[in-house]
Design an enzyme around this catalytic site. Structure first.
Site, PDB file in Angstrom:
ATOM      1  N   HIS A 117     -66.938  71.262 -54.321  1.00 46.76           N
ATOM      2  CA  HIS A 117     -67.215  72.696 -54.173  1.00 46.76           C
ATOM      3  C   HIS A 117     -66.143  73.583 -54.814  1.00 46.76           C
ATOM      4  O   HIS A 117     -66.475  74.570 -55.466  1.00 46.76           O
ATOM      5  CB  HIS A 117     -67.351  73.041 -52.685  1.00 46.76           C
ATOM      6  CG  HIS A 117     -68.432  72.289 -51.991  1.00 46.76           C
ATOM      7  ND1 HIS A 117     -69.772  72.522 -52.209  1.00 46.76           N
ATOM      8  CD2 HIS A 117     -68.375  71.280 -51.080  1.00 46.76           C
ATOM      9  CE1 HIS A 117     -70.498  71.707 -51.465  1.00 46.76           C
ATOM     10  NE2 HIS A 117     -69.671  70.935 -50.769  1.00 46.76           N
ATOM     11  N   HIS A 134     -65.566  73.291 -42.299  1.00 44.70           N
ATOM     12  CA  HIS A 134     -66.191  72.217 -43.075  1.00 44.70           C
ATOM     13  C   HIS A 134     -65.884  72.425 -44.554  1.00 44.70           C
ATOM     14  O   HIS A 134     -65.428  71.522 -45.230  1.00 44.70           O
ATOM     15  CB  HIS A 134     -67.706  72.195 -42.831  1.00 44.70           C
ATOM     16  CG  HIS A 134     -68.399  71.032 -43.453  1.00 44.70           C
ATOM     17  ND1 HIS A 134     -69.690  70.681 -43.144  1.00 44.70           N
ATOM     18  CD2 HIS A 134     -67.999  70.135 -44.391  1.00 44.70           C
ATOM     19  CE1 HIS A 134     -70.043  69.609 -43.846  1.00 44.70           C
ATOM     20  NE2 HIS A 134     -69.033  69.270 -44.617  1.00 44.70           N
ATOM     21  N   GLU A 192     -64.113  68.227 -50.519  1.00 46.59           N
ATOM     22  CA  GLU A 192     -64.442  69.651 -50.562  1.00 46.59           C
ATOM     23  C   GLU A 192     -63.935  70.311 -51.844  1.00 46.59           C
ATOM     24  O   GLU A 192     -64.625  71.136 -52.442  1.00 46.59           O
ATOM     25  CB  GLU A 192     -63.869  70.355 -49.326  1.00 46.59           C
ATOM     26  CG  GLU A 192     -64.518  69.926 -48.016  1.00 46.59           C
ATOM     27  CD  GLU A 192     -66.018  70.138 -48.020  1.00 46.59           C
ATOM     28  OE1 GLU A 192     -66.482  71.225 -48.426  1.00 46.59           O
ATOM     29  OE2 GLU A 192     -66.759  69.202 -47.615  1.00 46.59           O
TER      30      GLU A 192
END
Length: 264
Positions: A127, A65, A123
């Site tokens: 992040h 993920h 992502e």
């Protein structure tokens, strides 16, 4: 057993430390978040070429993920630097990303600075940009996550405790946690959906060494009972709904490529 709740990336940025554009302090640890396709893909009703659930051969392994920098107080930074995702920068990794880090949904993902885009863009922008000083740039972010994924193979960890994929076999949650803890050297986090593992997280220090995942009750208000893990959990399979309009080339590539959170 100690039961704890933690907010997932799926639930938005409600617990992010700072708003977009504001300075955010350096993170405390990494969480490598892994998804179980058997739980997620079983709810797929409409297919598209970008969805890993739609491949002709079902995925039988945890897929990535994301690699998430988090704080020890249960919050996390997000969207830390204004740098747009560039697909060309990760082109050397594309075959392995397609196989082990696919999107399991058809809709495009939200991004911090460019509206919507691929799952990987989400992502990296949300992040990856907060992973400094350990990770400085896009290719390094994806390479680091893949290195951890292969070095700490969760499927091998589970197999060491005779925990296998099955539609009807239920395993004690405690056994799953202890098996991973013995093999990994630290406690994971497990997120469930209707009694099945939906996501599993391994946590790391900033030196990329195993550490216990965070336990905090501060997140309990963000989650519903549907995310609770019961005492016995499953790792189900699923039957893929193949995207009928996909080209042979797409599926050749795909075939070669697969909260209640408990913390011990």
């Amino acid at each position: 057993m100690i039961w704890a709740l933690v907010a997932a990336d799926l639930f938005g940025t409600g617990f992010a430390r700072s708003a977009l554009g504001m300075e955010q302090r350096e993170f405390d640890y990494f969480a490598l978040a892994l998804q179980w396709p058997g739980t997620i893909c079983s709810s797929t009703r409409h297919c598209c070429a970008a969805n890993g659930c739609c491949r002709s051969e079902p995925l039988h392994t945890f897929t990535i993920h994301g690699l998430w920098p988090d704080y020890d107080d249960g919050t996390w930074p997000s969207c830390c630097r204004h740098t747009n995702f560039d697909m060309d920068k990760i082109s050397p990794l594309m075959p392995i990303l397609e196989k082990y880090w696919p999107s399991l949904y058809c809709s495009s993902s939200s991004t911090c600075f460019s509206g919507r885009g691929p799952f990987w863009a989400h992502e990296w922008e949300k992040h990856g940009t907060c992973s400094s000083p350990v990770v400085q740039e896009e290719l390094q972010y994806f390479s680091t996550a893949l290195d951890l994924y292969f070095k700490y193979n969760v499927m091998e960890m589970l197999a060491s405790g005779d925990i296998q994929i099955s539609d009807d076999k239920k395993y004690p949650l405690r056994d799953v946690i202890d098996t991973i803890k013995d093999a990994f050297g630290a406690s994971p986090q497990i997120i469930c959906k209707k009694g099945s593992i939906e996501e599993l997280r391994l946590c790391f220090t900033k030196d990329l060494e195993p550490r216990d995942c965070l336990t905090t009750s501060a997140m309990s208000k963000t989650l519903t009972k549907e995310k609770h893990c019961p005492r016995y959990i499953t790792l189900p399979t699923y039957d893929p709904i193949v995207f009928s309009n996909s080209t042979g080339e797409v599926f050749t590539e795909a075939n070669n490529n697969g909260i209640y959170i408990y913390t011990a």
